[in-house]
Design a protein around this motif. Sequence first.
Motif, mmCIF file in Angstrom:
data_model
loop_
_atom_site.group_PDB
_atom_site.id
_atom_site.type_symbol
_atom_site.label_atom_id
_atom_site.label_comp_id
_atom_site.label_asym_id
_atom_site.label_seq_id
_atom_site.Cartn_x
_atom_site.Cartn_y
_atom_site.Cartn_z
ATOM 1 N N GLY A 137 -1.902 10.819 12.026
ATOM 2 C CA GLY A 137 -1.963 12.004 12.890
ATOM 3 C C GLY A 137 -0.958 12.015 14.020
ATOM 4 O O GLY A 137 -1.199 12.625 15.067
ATOM 5 N N ILE A 138 0.171 11.338 13.847
ATOM 6 C CA ILE A 138 1.207 11.327 14.891
ATOM 7 C C ILE A 138 2.459 12.022 14.352
ATOM 8 O O ILE A 138 2.876 11.780 13.204
ATOM 9 C CB ILE A 138 1.541 9.877 15.321
ATOM 10 N N ASP A 139 3.044 12.874 15.187
ATOM 11 C CA ASP A 139 4.258 13.589 14.815
ATOM 12 C C ASP A 139 5.391 12.569 14.561
ATOM 13 O O ASP A 139 5.640 11.703 15.406
ATOM 14 C CB ASP A 139 4.654 14.512 15.994
ATOM 15 N N PRO A 140 6.060 12.664 13.388
ATOM 16 C CA PRO A 140 7.140 11.704 13.085
ATOM 17 C C PRO A 140 8.242 11.671 14.134
ATOM 18 O O PRO A 140 9.022 10.711 14.181
ATOM 19 C CB PRO A 140 7.683 12.201 11.742
ATOM 20 N N ALA A 141 8.306 12.706 15.003
ATOM 21 C CA ALA A 141 9.305 12.669 16.083
ATOM 22 C C ALA A 141 9.099 11.425 16.955
ATOM 23 O O ALA A 141 10.038 10.935 17.607
ATOM 24 C CB ALA A 141 9.181 13.935 16.932
ATOM 25 N N ALA A 161 -0.635 2.536 11.481
ATOM 26 C CA ALA A 161 0.423 3.053 10.599
ATOM 27 C C ALA A 161 1.302 1.908 10.106
ATOM 28 O O ALA A 161 1.658 1.832 8.927
ATOM 29 C CB ALA A 161 1.261 4.090 11.352
ATOM 30 N N MET A 162 1.629 0.995 11.012
ATOM 31 C CA MET A 162 2.466 -0.143 10.660
ATOM 32 C C MET A 162 1.778 -1.024 9.616
ATOM 33 O O MET A 162 2.407 -1.534 8.685
ATOM 34 C CB MET A 162 2.731 -0.960 11.928
ATOM 35 N N ALA A 163 0.465 -1.177 9.787
ATOM 36 C CA ALA A 163 -0.300 -1.996 8.840
ATOM 37 C C ALA A 163 -0.324 -1.355 7.455
ATOM 38 O O ALA A 163 -0.542 -2.043 6.461
ATOM 39 C CB ALA A 163 -1.723 -2.197 9.359
ATOM 40 N N LEU A 164 -0.119 -0.033 7.387
ATOM 41 C CA LEU A 164 -0.215 0.669 6.106
ATOM 42 C C LEU A 164 1.151 0.880 5.439
ATOM 43 O O LEU A 164 1.228 1.511 4.386
ATOM 44 C CB LEU A 164 -0.892 2.037 6.310
ATOM 45 N N LEU A 165 2.213 0.344 6.042
ATOM 46 C CA LEU A 165 3.565 0.583 5.522
ATOM 47 C C LEU A 165 3.695 0.249 4.037
ATOM 48 O O LEU A 165 4.393 0.911 3.293
ATOM 49 C CB LEU A 165 4.586 -0.251 6.315
ATOM 50 N N PHE A 166 2.995 -0.814 3.595
ATOM 51 C CA PHE A 166 3.136 -1.241 2.194
ATOM 52 C C PHE A 166 1.889 -0.955 1.367
ATOM 53 O O PHE A 166 1.686 -1.564 0.331
ATOM 54 C CB PHE A 166 3.452 -2.737 2.146
ATOM 55 N N SER A 167 1.001 -0.075 1.838
ATOM 56 C CA SER A 167 -0.238 0.245 1.106
ATOM 57 C C SER A 167 -1.028 -1.018 0.720
ATOM 58 O O SER A 167 -1.210 -1.317 -0.457
ATOM 59 C CB SER A 167 0.072 1.038 -0.171
ATOM 60 N N PRO A 168 -1.468 -1.804 1.707
ATOM 61 C CA PRO A 168 -2.181 -3.051 1.395
ATOM 62 C C PRO A 168 -3.563 -2.776 0.796
ATOM 63 O O PRO A 168 -4.128 -1.697 0.966
ATOM 64 C CB PRO A 168 -2.324 -3.711 2.772
ATOM 65 N N GLU A 169 -4.076 -3.788 0.103
ATOM 66 C CA GLU A 169 -5.439 -3.667 -0.449
ATOM 67 C C GLU A 169 -6.489 -4.041 0.597
ATOM 68 O O GLU A 169 -7.647 -3.684 0.472
ATOM 69 C CB GLU A 169 -5.606 -4.588 -1.665
#
Length: 322
Positions: A137-141, A161-169
């Motif tokens: 929910g954060i603007d990519p700007a 968001a950083m934790a989800l960069l690689f789609s972890p299980e």
Amino acid sequence: MLLEVEDLCVEYLGTRPTRAVDHVSFSLSDGEFLGIVGESGCGKSTLLFGLAQLLSPPAQVTSGTVRFQGQDLLSLDERHLRQIRWRRISVVMQSAMNALNPVKSVGTQFSDAMRAHGERDRTAIRQRSEEVLRLVGIDPAHLHSYPHQLSGGMRQRVMIAMALLFSPELVLMDEPTSALDVVAQRSLMVQTKQLQRALGFAVVFVTHDMSLVSNFSDRLAVMYAGQMVEVGPTAETFAHPLHPYTQGLLEAFPSVHGPRVPLAGIAGAPPDLSQVPPGCPFHPRCPVRIGPVCQTVIPLRHRVGNSDVLCHLYRTESSSVA
Ligand code: SF4
């Protein structure tokens, strides 16, 4: 099972050896949300860092196994662990301000993380960075923003968001909401749950605030003095807590439903983990201890309904599982 932890012990070795995680066993299914609760200093964060193999000396795993999708993490060297961390198991730290680099923009930090794990394509890095920011929910700007330009809630979202960069299980979360006000806390919890449902990752969420995970976790684990004294489905644990410590925790925070009742705390304080009482470590504070057995014999794990509980009260009415 996604994660199987058996008989895990983590000790701080030094002049005063301290066992912060004491023979902990539990498992986690794909896409499950496990809340781990307990008072400060009960070993819950050490357990989380032990699972991710991120312990620093003098902390050390001294026994047990941690299997992730059947692979024993404790037998892997640092190179192989790096391939799993972040890509398949990621960690969200307690304080985003400490975890984020204050002199690098959000985008640079995302890019550094992805490059460190082998991604070289600049377009792919930018697209994925924008995608994960939108997810939270954060603007990519804000990829151009520095951590100090974001609110506390936004910084924690950036960490997620950083934790989800690689789609972890599996995402391990160490009190990610502790620095936020209650409105931001709830908003972050709702968003984490929505992401977990949509993307299907499992969560281990550590907190000292039992009420925080009550609506979000599938199962609840209660820790005391380094031990996991009760693990069960969250709704059942809230409705019928088994361990006297869990009962005390639940009586220590107010309910918004029903009549007003005086809050009962738990007498005494948690033990110093370098001097844990013999027998059941909760016995000096337990209002229902049963004589010498509680003071001298370490309780075994008993299965009661869908829960596991470490307490002598249940030794005659259920079978021991450990
Ligand atoms: Fe209380 Fe004994 Fe159970 Fe420990 S084992 S929680 S002291 S009843």
